[in-house]
Scaffold this active site. Structure first.
Site, PDB file in Angstrom:
ATOM      1  N   GLY A  13       0.784  -1.235   0.000  1.00 48.44           N
ATOM      2  CA  GLY A  13       0.000   0.000   0.000  1.00 48.44           C
ATOM      3  C   GLY A  13       0.805   1.269   0.000  1.00 48.44           C
ATOM      4  N   SER A  14       1.925   1.318  -0.749  1.00 52.76           N
ATOM      5  CA  SER A  14       2.712   2.555  -0.746  1.00 52.76           C
ATOM      6  C   SER A  14       1.929   3.712  -1.365  1.00 52.76           C
ATOM      7  CB  SER A  14       4.049   2.358  -1.458  1.00 52.76           C
ATOM      8  OG  SER A  14       3.888   2.164  -2.843  1.00 52.76           O
ATOM      9  N   ARG A  66     -16.994 -14.013  -9.397  1.00 54.67           N
ATOM     10  CA  ARG A  66     -16.571 -12.628  -9.192  1.00 54.67           C
ATOM     11  C   ARG A  66     -17.731 -11.742  -8.765  1.00 54.67           C
ATOM     12  NH1 ARG A  66     -12.499 -10.380 -13.616  1.00 54.67           N
ATOM     13  NH2 ARG A  66     -13.931 -11.235 -15.155  1.00 54.67           N
ATOM     14  N   ASN A 108      -7.878   4.980 -10.625  1.00 55.60           N
ATOM     15  CA  ASN A 108      -6.827   3.967 -10.492  1.00 55.60           C
ATOM     16  C   ASN A 108      -5.510   4.568 -10.950  1.00 55.60           C
ATOM     17  OD1 ASN A 108      -5.692   1.242 -10.229  1.00 55.60           O
ATOM     18  ND2 ASN A 108      -5.658   1.206 -12.472  1.00 55.60           N
ATOM     19  N   HIS A 110      -1.921   3.394 -12.756  1.00 59.18           N
ATOM     20  CA  HIS A 110      -1.368   2.298 -13.560  1.00 59.18           C
ATOM     21  C   HIS A 110       0.069   2.651 -13.940  1.00 59.18           C
ATOM     22  CE1 HIS A 110      -1.435  -1.112 -16.283  1.00 59.18           C
ATOM     23  NE2 HIS A 110      -0.858  -0.346 -17.187  1.00 59.18           N
ATOM     24  N   THR A 142     -13.268   2.286 -15.791  1.00 56.17           N
ATOM     25  CA  THR A 142     -14.441   1.898 -16.568  1.00 56.17           C
ATOM     26  C   THR A 142     -14.450   0.370 -16.669  1.00 56.17           C
ATOM     27  OG1 THR A 142     -13.247   2.031 -18.670  1.00 56.17           O
ATOM     28  CG2 THR A 142     -14.379   4.047 -17.913  1.00 56.17           C
ATOM     29  N   GLU A 144     -13.811  -1.467 -19.105  1.00 53.50           N
ATOM     30  CA  GLU A 144     -12.685  -1.983 -19.889  1.00 53.50           C
ATOM     31  C   GLU A 144     -11.384  -1.745 -19.128  1.00 53.50           C
ATOM     32  OE1 GLU A 144     -12.925  -3.657 -22.765  1.00 53.50           O
ATOM     33  OE2 GLU A 144     -15.107  -3.500 -22.547  1.00 53.50           O
ATOM     34  N   LEU A 145     -10.547  -2.781 -19.010  1.00 49.20           N
ATOM     35  CA  LEU A 145      -9.331  -2.716 -18.208  1.00 49.20           C
ATOM     36  C   LEU A 145      -8.397  -1.599 -18.687  1.00 49.20           C
ATOM     37  CD1 LEU A 145      -7.637  -4.086 -15.963  1.00 49.20           C
ATOM     38  CD2 LEU A 145      -6.581  -5.451 -17.769  1.00 49.20           C
ATOM     39  N   GLN A 174       7.279   8.729  -8.846  1.00 45.03           N
ATOM     40  CA  GLN A 174       6.339   9.633  -9.518  1.00 45.03           C
ATOM     41  C   GLN A 174       4.889   9.294  -9.197  1.00 45.03           C
ATOM     42  OE1 GLN A 174       7.355  12.423 -11.179  1.00 45.03           O
ATOM     43  NE2 GLN A 174       9.299  11.745 -10.313  1.00 45.03           N
TER      44      GLN A 174
END
Length: 197
Positions: A13-14, A66, A108, A110, A142, A144-145, A174
């Site tokens: 969890g940084s 899921r 999110n 990424h 959304t 879509e990944l 960053q």
């Protein structure tokens, strides 16, 4: 009134720590919950030590169901009156059944310059492709990944000596700058992309 933020993670969890540390003073949001799919996630222990509410929803008892796993996450979120969900190293792909009701309120981070290198192993793939720069992206989630609207990006040069690990370390620095900056803007209703030099 401050926005109430839930942070979902699977590991140390940084990025969660960077977000929590930023949400003080005049910040328009506050951490209301840290949730993990792993009881042994280091981020859960850290959040508890800060006095932040925590929840664990283990995906394993649900097998491949899921929808049931996501329904339990949703049930755990509800009592906290969450306004924004931040995914911070949450290593489970969420389906449209969960994402759609939260769309516009879930973000999110990424570790690539999207739309390049969606999914996993981003740094190795960037090196294999001979990229001159890499970086990270904060985006809306959304169905879509790694496809949602981009809210911010930060770039780092790729060095001739880089390995996936050394590149990941520099990108992570960053991430810890970009994600808190974007969350502050997002909580204020500002969705214009933020590009760090």
């Amino acid at each position: 009134m401050s926005k109430r933020v839930a942070i979902l993670l699977s590991g140390g969890g940084s990025n969660m720590r960077a977000l929590v540390t930023s949400m003080t003073g005049e910040h328009p949001a506050r951490p209301a919950l840290v949730l993990s799919n792993r009881a042994d996630a280091g981020g859960i222990a850290w959040a508890k030590a800060q006095g932040i509410a925590t929840e664990v929803v283990d995906h394993r008892p649900h097998g491949g169901d899921r929808a049931a796993f996501e329904a339990e996450i949703d049930a755990r979120l509800r009592p906290y009156a969450i306004d924004i969900i931040c995914l911070a190293g949450f290593m489970r792909v969420l389906t449209a059944g969960f994402v759609t009701p939260w769309q516009g309120r879930m973000i999110n981070i990424h570790p690539s310059l999207l739309p390049k290198y969606r999914g996993l192993h981003t740094h190795g793939r960037a090196l294999e492709a001979g990229e001159q720069e890499a970086g990270c992206t904060v985006h809306e989630v959304t169905a879509e990944l790694d496809e949602g609207p981009i809210l911010g990006q930060a770039r780092v040069p790729v060095l001739a000596t880089d390995t996936p690990d050394t590149l990941a370390e520099r990108v992570l620095v960053q991430e810890h700058i970009l994600y808190p900056a974007v969350l502050r803007r997002f909580a204020q209703g500002n969705r214009a992309p933020l590009y760090l030099p």
